[in-house]
Enzyme design. Structure first.
Site, mmCIF file in Angstrom:
data_model
loop_
_atom_site.group_PDB
_atom_site.id
_atom_site.type_symbol
_atom_site.label_atom_id
_atom_site.label_comp_id
_atom_site.label_asym_id
_atom_site.label_seq_id
_atom_site.Cartn_x
_atom_site.Cartn_y
_atom_site.Cartn_z
ATOM 1 N N ASP A 45 94.261 68.215 -94.401
ATOM 2 C CA ASP A 45 93.166 69.110 -94.075
ATOM 3 C C ASP A 45 93.543 69.853 -92.786
ATOM 4 O O ASP A 45 94.467 69.434 -92.076
ATOM 5 C CB ASP A 45 91.908 68.243 -93.870
ATOM 6 C CG ASP A 45 90.794 68.986 -93.198
ATOM 7 O OD1 ASP A 45 90.401 70.034 -93.718
ATOM 8 O OD2 ASP A 45 90.311 68.514 -92.141
ATOM 9 N N ASP A 47 90.965 71.884 -90.245
ATOM 10 C CA ASP A 47 90.019 71.774 -89.129
ATOM 11 C C ASP A 47 89.783 70.321 -88.752
ATOM 12 O O ASP A 47 89.368 69.507 -89.573
ATOM 13 C CB ASP A 47 88.663 72.400 -89.507
ATOM 14 C CG ASP A 47 88.699 73.912 -89.461
ATOM 15 O OD1 ASP A 47 89.301 74.465 -88.533
ATOM 16 O OD2 ASP A 47 88.110 74.540 -90.369
HETATM 17 P P1 TMP Z 1 87.892 71.945 -93.381
HETATM 18 O O1 TMP Z 1 87.788 71.615 -94.805
HETATM 19 O O2 TMP Z 1 89.130 72.730 -93.050
HETATM 20 O O3 TMP Z 1 87.747 70.762 -92.468
HETATM 21 O O4 TMP Z 1 86.724 73.005 -92.968
HETATM 22 C C1 TMP Z 1 85.410 72.991 -93.368
HETATM 23 C C2 TMP Z 1 84.437 72.947 -92.217
HETATM 24 O O5 TMP Z 1 83.933 74.261 -91.896
HETATM 25 C C3 TMP Z 1 83.213 72.136 -92.566
HETATM 26 O O6 TMP Z 1 83.017 71.077 -91.657
HETATM 27 C C4 TMP Z 1 82.035 73.099 -92.438
HETATM 28 C C5 TMP Z 1 82.557 74.179 -91.548
HETATM 29 N N1 TMP Z 1 81.876 75.488 -91.688
HETATM 30 C C6 TMP Z 1 81.408 76.137 -90.544
HETATM 31 O O7 TMP Z 1 81.514 75.618 -89.437
HETATM 32 N N2 TMP Z 1 80.807 77.363 -90.673
HETATM 33 C C7 TMP Z 1 80.674 77.986 -91.880
HETATM 34 O O8 TMP Z 1 80.156 79.115 -91.946
HETATM 35 C C8 TMP Z 1 81.151 77.305 -93.062
HETATM 36 C C9 TMP Z 1 80.990 77.952 -94.395
HETATM 37 C C10 TMP Z 1 81.755 76.068 -92.904
HETATM 38 MG MG MG Z 2 88.297 68.962 -91.394
#
Ligand code: TMP
Ligand code: MG
Length: 298
Positions: A45, A47
């Site tokens: 992953d 983030d």
């Molecule tokens: P990941 O799968 O790379 O960890 O990223 C997804 C993350 O992004 C999840 O925790 C929700 C977040 N997110 C936001 O912070 N703002 C948004 O507008 C959206 C659609 C998701």
């Molecule tokens: Mg993540």
């Protein structure tokens, strides 16, 4: 756990590293070491897994935060994106709801967020600038990890429900996007003047990060001889990232960045190794060194 059991990976003996079944972890690492780098692939992953949750205690930007915190984006975007996050993020983190219950809410979140971005007339150049000015940061040690996977041509799939264009830019600005790396994520669509006009393909949200999201590619099929997989994630949704892959040995490594007390038991059930509140990739690198027979000083 006897310390000697993990003499091969000293990082696993640290007090912030938790394992429900240390013997399984040990056996899996030993088997992966025996099988060597030609059998290995990594699925990660982005983030808060490859990127930091905090830097010296200060919360870092996710892909979406890069936009929300930028001077480039209009105020209406920031306000509405925050309302969306305040509404839906608690749902994502709520362990009392099932994935089936949460999924429609996540689709709503991503759909609304993408619509909102489309109204902002951002350009490809804006993305570069926003990333450069953001505090999105790869974990300490991420460069080592990326370099060594590249040296041995071990495929690294970065599977994210974030924004592909931003992930690629963070990696290019802070490390290197090698040809053994592939990003599967939500990619923006730009017109021929460079203006963002929407997103390509179907939404990848936190709970459909599985084979469906990459079914159009034959990624796992082409790699089915690499049936030893290191999975890195920070969310329970990340556990599905290897569905569709040929798996003989799978080691699931989870970063638990927040809500530690409430979530540790659950994370220990779901991930083989749980790394609590660590800003680095050191534990993952320790495991990688063992598997690849790299001396620990390197
Ligand atoms: P990941 O799968 O790379 O960890 O990223 C997804 C993350 O992004 C999840 O925790 C929700 C977040 N997110 C936001 O912070 N703002 C948004 O507008 C959206 C659609 C998701
Ligand atoms: Mg993540």
């Amino acid at each position: 756990m006897p310390a000697c059991a993990f003499s091969m990976v000293e990082e696993l003996t640290k007090s912030h590293v938790h394992m429900k079944d240390p013997e399984f972890v040990k056996k899996t690492i030993q088997q992966m070491t025996t099988d060597g780098h030609e059998k290995l692939q990594v699925v990660a992953d982005f983030d808060r897994t490859l990127s930091k949750f905090t830097n010296k205690g200060k919360v870092c930007s996710t892909c979406h935060n890069v936009l929300e915190e930028s001077k480039v984006m209009p105020d209406f975007y920031k306000e509405k994106a925050k309302v969306l996050r305040d509404t839906y993020y608690p749902i994502e983190l709520n362990h009392d709801l099932t994935i089936q219950e949460k999924t429609p809410k996540m689709i709503e979140w991503w759909t609304n967020a993408h619509k909102l971005m489309k109204q902002c007339s951002m350009t490809q150049v804006d993305i570069k600038n926003m990333v450069a000015e953001s505090n999105a940061e790869l974990r300490d040690g991420c460069q080592w990890f990326i370099d060594h996977l590249h040296n041995l041509e071990i495929p690294l799939l970065i599977f994210s429900a974030g924004i592909g264009d931003i992930i690629e830019e963070v990696i290019k600005q802070q490390s290197y996007m090698y040809d053994n790396m592939k990003i599967v994520s939500n990619y923006m669509d730009f017109d021929n003047t460079g203006k963002m006009v929407g997103f390509k393909g179907e939404i990848i949200h936190i709970y459909n990060k599985n084979e469906n999201a990459i079914h159009s590619s034959d990624y796992f099929e082409r790699l089915n001889h690499r049936d030893n997989i290191l999975l890195l994630g920070d969310s329970l949704g990340d556990l599905h990232m290897v569905e569709g892959a040929e798996v003989t040995n799978l080691l699931k490594i989870g970063f638990l960045n927040q809500k530690v007390k409430e979530s540790l038991d659950l994370y220990k059930e779901k991930f083989d190794v749980v790394i609590v509140e660590d800003e680095s990739l050191d534990v993952v690198n320790g495991i990688t060194k063992a598997i690849l027979n790299i001396p620990s000083q390197q």
